[in-house]
Design a protein around this motif. Structure first.
Motif, short mmCIF file in Angstrom:
data_model
loop_
_atom_site.label_atom_id
_atom_site.label_comp_id
_atom_site.label_asym_id
_atom_site.label_seq_id
_atom_site.Cartn_x
_atom_site.Cartn_y
_atom_site.Cartn_z
N GLY A 257 0.84 -1.18 0.00
CA GLY A 257 0.00 0.00 0.00
C GLY A 257 0.88 1.23 0.00
N ILE A 258 0.72 2.09 -0.99
CA ILE A 258 1.54 3.28 -1.09
C ILE A 258 0.84 4.42 -0.39
N LYS A 259 1.49 4.95 0.67
CA LYS A 259 0.85 6.01 1.43
C LYS A 259 1.88 6.78 2.23
N ASP A 260 1.43 7.88 2.82
CA ASP A 260 2.28 8.71 3.66
C ASP A 260 2.37 8.07 5.04
N PRO A 261 3.56 7.71 5.51
CA PRO A 261 3.69 7.07 6.82
C PRO A 261 3.30 7.99 7.97
N GLN A 262 3.13 9.26 7.68
CA GLN A 262 2.72 10.23 8.70
C GLN A 262 1.39 9.86 9.32
N LEU A 263 0.59 9.08 8.63
CA LEU A 263 -0.76 8.78 9.08
C LEU A 263 -0.91 7.37 9.63
N LEU A 264 0.19 6.66 9.83
CA LEU A 264 0.13 5.29 10.35
C LEU A 264 0.63 5.24 11.79
N PRO A 265 0.01 4.43 12.66
CA PRO A 265 0.44 4.33 14.06
C PRO A 265 1.55 3.30 14.27
N ILE A 266 2.44 3.18 13.31
CA ILE A 266 3.56 2.25 13.39
C ILE A 266 4.79 2.94 12.81
N SER A 267 5.95 2.35 13.06
CA SER A 267 7.21 2.91 12.57
C SER A 267 7.60 2.24 11.26
N ILE A 268 7.95 3.06 10.27
CA ILE A 268 8.30 2.56 8.94
C ILE A 268 9.56 3.28 8.46
N GLN A 269 10.46 2.54 7.86
CA GLN A 269 11.64 3.12 7.24
C GLN A 269 11.73 2.60 5.81
N SER A 270 12.12 3.47 4.89
CA SER A 270 12.15 3.09 3.47
C SER A 270 13.44 3.57 2.83
N PHE A 271 13.96 2.74 1.90
CA PHE A 271 15.21 3.07 1.21
C PHE A 271 14.99 2.96 -0.30
N SER A 272 15.37 4.01 -1.01
CA SER A 272 15.03 4.15 -2.42
C SER A 272 16.11 3.58 -3.34
N GLU A 273 15.72 3.44 -4.60
CA GLU A 273 16.65 3.00 -5.64
C GLU A 273 17.82 3.97 -5.78
N GLU A 274 17.56 5.25 -5.60
CA GLU A 274 18.62 6.25 -5.73
C GLU A 274 19.70 6.04 -4.68
N LEU A 275 19.30 5.76 -3.44
CA LEU A 275 20.27 5.49 -2.38
C LEU A 275 21.05 4.22 -2.67
N ILE A 276 20.36 3.17 -3.10
CA ILE A 276 21.02 1.90 -3.42
C ILE A 276 22.05 2.10 -4.52
N SER A 277 21.71 2.88 -5.55
CA SER A 277 22.64 3.12 -6.65
C SER A 277 23.86 3.90 -6.21
N ASN A 278 23.65 4.95 -5.43
CA ASN A 278 24.77 5.79 -5.01
C ASN A 278 25.72 5.06 -4.06
N GLN A 279 25.18 4.18 -3.24
CA GLN A 279 26.04 3.44 -2.31
C GLN A 279 26.67 2.20 -2.95
N ARG A 280 26.25 1.85 -4.15
CA ARG A 280 26.77 0.69 -4.88
C ARG A 280 26.67 -0.59 -4.04
N VAL A 281 25.56 -0.77 -3.39
CA VAL A 281 25.35 -1.95 -2.55
C VAL A 281 24.60 -3.01 -3.34
N ARG A 282 24.78 -4.26 -2.95
CA ARG A 282 24.21 -5.35 -3.72
C ARG A 282 23.32 -6.29 -2.89
N THR A 283 23.39 -6.17 -1.56
CA THR A 283 22.66 -7.11 -0.71
C THR A 283 21.77 -6.37 0.28
N LEU A 284 20.84 -7.11 0.85
CA LEU A 284 19.91 -6.55 1.83
C LEU A 284 20.65 -5.96 3.02
N GLY A 285 21.61 -6.71 3.56
CA GLY A 285 22.34 -6.23 4.73
C GLY A 285 23.07 -4.93 4.48
N GLU A 286 23.60 -4.76 3.27
CA GLU A 286 24.31 -3.52 2.95
C GLU A 286 23.36 -2.34 2.87
#
Length: 701
Positions: free
Chosen positions: A49-78
């Motif tokens: 579900g795509i939505k603004d986390p501002q309206l949810l009573p839980i904690s959410i963190q998200s990481f974008s394709e742009e960050l993944i590309s700039n950090q040149r990471v290949r795995t979930l842990g990275e």
């Protein structure tokens, strides 16, 4: 109301408005201008579900394709190293795994792809991933059986409005080579039908080095706006991967006190192979998915989604149980589990809409879900591992394997009915009430035996949340949630009497409260939480893997992401935790101890700065600090704290639409221990990777 409706639907299922026909379809470009994707306004609450986390009573963190590309990471842990509530708990190097808020993901249910379950033990490729979302806490309401610490969801890339082609090549230390192609666009002139294709190939070395691997990946996605009310998505991917298998390194004995265990000598296993060149960890995995969104009218929608995920693997696990202070191996073995298969079928269907009763407006979601999981594994045999010394290992030719024993067949099914009601009392105050009723069954057939019912249980997993949002920018929330999930498996090779035995499902609960604040360019959040579940560990008094007592993690998290200033993007995170073990009957001496591999303090900072006097050039740097951790539940040995530094640069050649990226990972070649093992394994530690250089070139057409 439309915005609120989107949020509620997202809480339980994959709701977005038609992607190919909406503004979400956009050309993925490599450009010199700042793309502020480090701050993510809309996230996937586990079930797409795509939505603004501002309206949810839980904690959410998200990481974008742009960050993944700039950090040149290949795995979930990275990728998730950017979140201070995530700990690396990989066992050796064969597949990537993490803990959330100190609780390790269970290998069967912890990962989702577009909201539905994945077959376990696969390293999910990132080439066709648009973002990675972490929904924190044990809310089985969101995704059914899951981990107490949370659920990780991969959101796949979708077709774009305009045709494009991106080509990336990369080289890295230790003869690493990589190639990736990403292309897509419309098929029809009306732009109601579009496609997206990703393909990649990667090769490091010849399987005589510590980081060597070979893999091939392909994915395809199709979006079709069939009518004004019907939108259909199809996608699939396939990966063939072989990698060297590195072990945990067993502990040494203190020369002055042979009964006291100490850390082994450090060795950079990215340079040294402690397994055997023939001892490869091989997987073939695939994922197929379909989704149909049907709008019944302007306020009610029917969403259907199904996915099939499979992973076939041949595993070779070298083990080094103990060494001396010079690195001589005192005890070692190789465990082989041949021809294992894992298959998962999952689906859900729900309707959603809005209604009003008196002065209260309701956003309702009612649906059903299923997950069927089947595995054929459990057979294994042991061979000698003649490595000799961890600094100068001995490699041998492949021995003759014995006849394979018959596998164990395990079948698990999960069916559920869920309902959520978000009650809007006024424009700033509302409550989220939800319940998922789960029917869980697990059957097992041992070689030469009849099928046995291991579990046949029902679970009711609620969530109660309150939100007070005095403005669009500021939100206060509190929630209580419960979870149910798979228990662990007594680790093969541990020496426990019940090796390979399933420990059965577990329940967990969490209380959380927090504040979220957002500006035009930044997201800030603070969350306070307490999670409880039973401890799973190797009881050395009885020599059984068991579930016993209470494992409690109290903590506070602070996160900030976005653009601090023009051209300056950042991801920053701090977590402080107070983990403890209590109420253990099987080994009372553990009461009051700290769980293994859970740091009390963890922090990270990543910044990316576009030079104002030279806009084509950006400099980025990362600082990742992991605090001191206990190596085992007996608290007889600590892993020291460490801080790792990364440094990188990005230069965009505007005339040819090409981006050059350079990175030095672990810039100062810090020696550190990445992990103290996981799932009750207490014999060894995993060393971190030494300095690594990466250079990539991306061209966009």
């Amino acid at each position: 109301m439309t915005r609120i409706l989107t949020i509620i639907l997202a809480f339980l299922g994959p709701l977005t408005y038609p992607t190919f026909a909406s503004q979400e379809i956009e050309k993925i470009e490599v450009s010199g201008s700042r793309v502020p994707l480090y701050s993510t306004r809309d996230v996937n609450a586990s079930a797409l579900g795509i939505k603004d986390p501002q309206l949810l009573p839980i904690s959410i963190q998200s990481f974008s394709e742009e960050l993944i590309s700039n950090q040149r990471v290949r795995t979930l842990g990275e990728v998730l190293a950017n979140d201070a509530s995530v700990q690396n708990t990989s066992i050796g190097t064969v597949f990537d795994f993490v803990s959330l808020r100190g609780f390790q993901l269970d290998w069967t249910n912890g990962l989702r792809r577009d909201g539905l379950a994945l077959a376990p033990y696969q390293d999910v490729p990132l080439e066709n991933i648009q973002r990675i979302d972490i929904v924190k806490g044990p809310s089985s309401l969101v995704s059914g059986f899951n981990n107490p610490g949370g659920t990780i969801n991969y959101v796949t890339k979708r077709p774009t409005m305009d045709a494009f082609l991106d080509v990336t090549t990369e080289v890295r230390s230790r003869a690493g080579k990589y190639f990736h192609i990403d292309l897509g666009g419309p098929i029809s002139d009306e732009r109601t039908l579009g496609y997206r294709i990703n393909a990649a190939a990667e090769k490091n070395g010849d399987f005589t080095g510590g980081d060597d691997l070979e893999r091939y990946f392909f994915s395809a996605a199709l979006d079709w706006q069939a009518s004004d009310r019907l939108f259909i998505r199809l996608d699939g991917d396939y990966q063939d991967k072989s990698t060297v298998s590195q072990p945990l390194i067993g502990l040494a004995s203190d020369p002055n006190d042979p009964e006291r265990k100490i850390l082994p000598p450090y060795v950079d296993t990215s340079d040294v192979l402690l397994g055997q060149p023939w001892a490869k960890y091989q997987t073939e995995s695939y994922n197929l998915a379909a989704r149909a969104d049907f709008w019944l009218n302007d306020t009610w929608q029917w969403v259907n989604q199904a996915a099939l995920s499979g992973n076939d693997r041949f595993t070779v696990f070298p083990d080094i149980y103990s060494v001396d202070t010079q690195g001589n191996v005192l005890s070692a073995a190789i465990h082989i589990t041949p021809d294992e298969t894992y298959d998962t079928l999952s689906a859900h269907s729900f309707i959603s809409g809005q209604l009003a009763t008196a002065a209260i407006e309701h956003e309702l979601v009612i649906g059903v879900s299923i997950r069927d999981y089947e595995s054929k594994d459990g057979r294994w045999f042991e061979l000698t591992n003649p490595v000799g010394n961890i600094f100068n290992p001995i490699h041998s030719s492949k021995p003759q394997f014995p006849d394979y024993p018959e596998p164990t067949k395990t079948e698990a099914s999960e069916s559920a009915l869920f309902i959520t009601d978000t009650l809007h009392f006024n424009d700033v105050f509302y409550a989220t009430l939800g319940l998922r009723h789960i029917q869980y069954k697990k059957e097992q057939t041992l070689p030469g035996q009849t099928k046995t019912m291991l579990d046949d249980r029902t679970f009711n997993t609620p969530i109660i949340g309150l939100n007070y949002n005095p403005s669009v920018q500021l939100a206060f929330y509190a929630s209580y949630s419960e979870g149910a999930g798979e228990g662990g498996v007594a680790v093969i090779g541990s020496g426990a009497i019940n090796e390979g035995e399933s420990l059965g499902p577990q329940e967990s609960e969490q209380i959380e409260a927090g504040i979220k604040y957002q500006t035009d360019t930044m997201n800030y959040s603070i969350a306070v939480f307490e999670i409880e579940k039973m401890l799973e560990y190797h009881n050395h008094i009885t020599n059984y893997f068991v579930q016993d007592g209470v494992q409690s993690h109290k903590g506070i998290e602070l996160n900030a992401s976005g653009s601090l200033a023009q051209g300056l993007a950042t991801v920053a995170s701090i977590t402080l935790m107070n983990p403890s073990l209590d109420k253990l009957d099987g080994e009372p001496a553990l009461n009051g101890n700290t769980p293994a591999n859970v740091p009390e303090f963890q922090a990270n900072l990543y910044v990316d700065y576009q030079l104002p006097f030279w806009e084509a050039l950006s400099i980025n740097a990362g600082i990742f600090h992991i605090g001191e951790r206990e190596q085992n539940v007996n608290n007889t040995l600590k892993l020291p704290a460490y801080t790792r530094f990364d440094l990188g640069a990005k230069y965009h050649f505007t005339d040819i639409n090409t981006t050059l990226r350079l990175k030095a990972e672990n810039l100062f070649d810090k020696e550190y221990w990445l992990s103290g093992g996981a799932k009750g394994i207490d014999w060894g530690v995993a060393p971190g990777r030494g300095r690594t250089f990466i250079a990539s070139l991306s061209v966009s057409f």
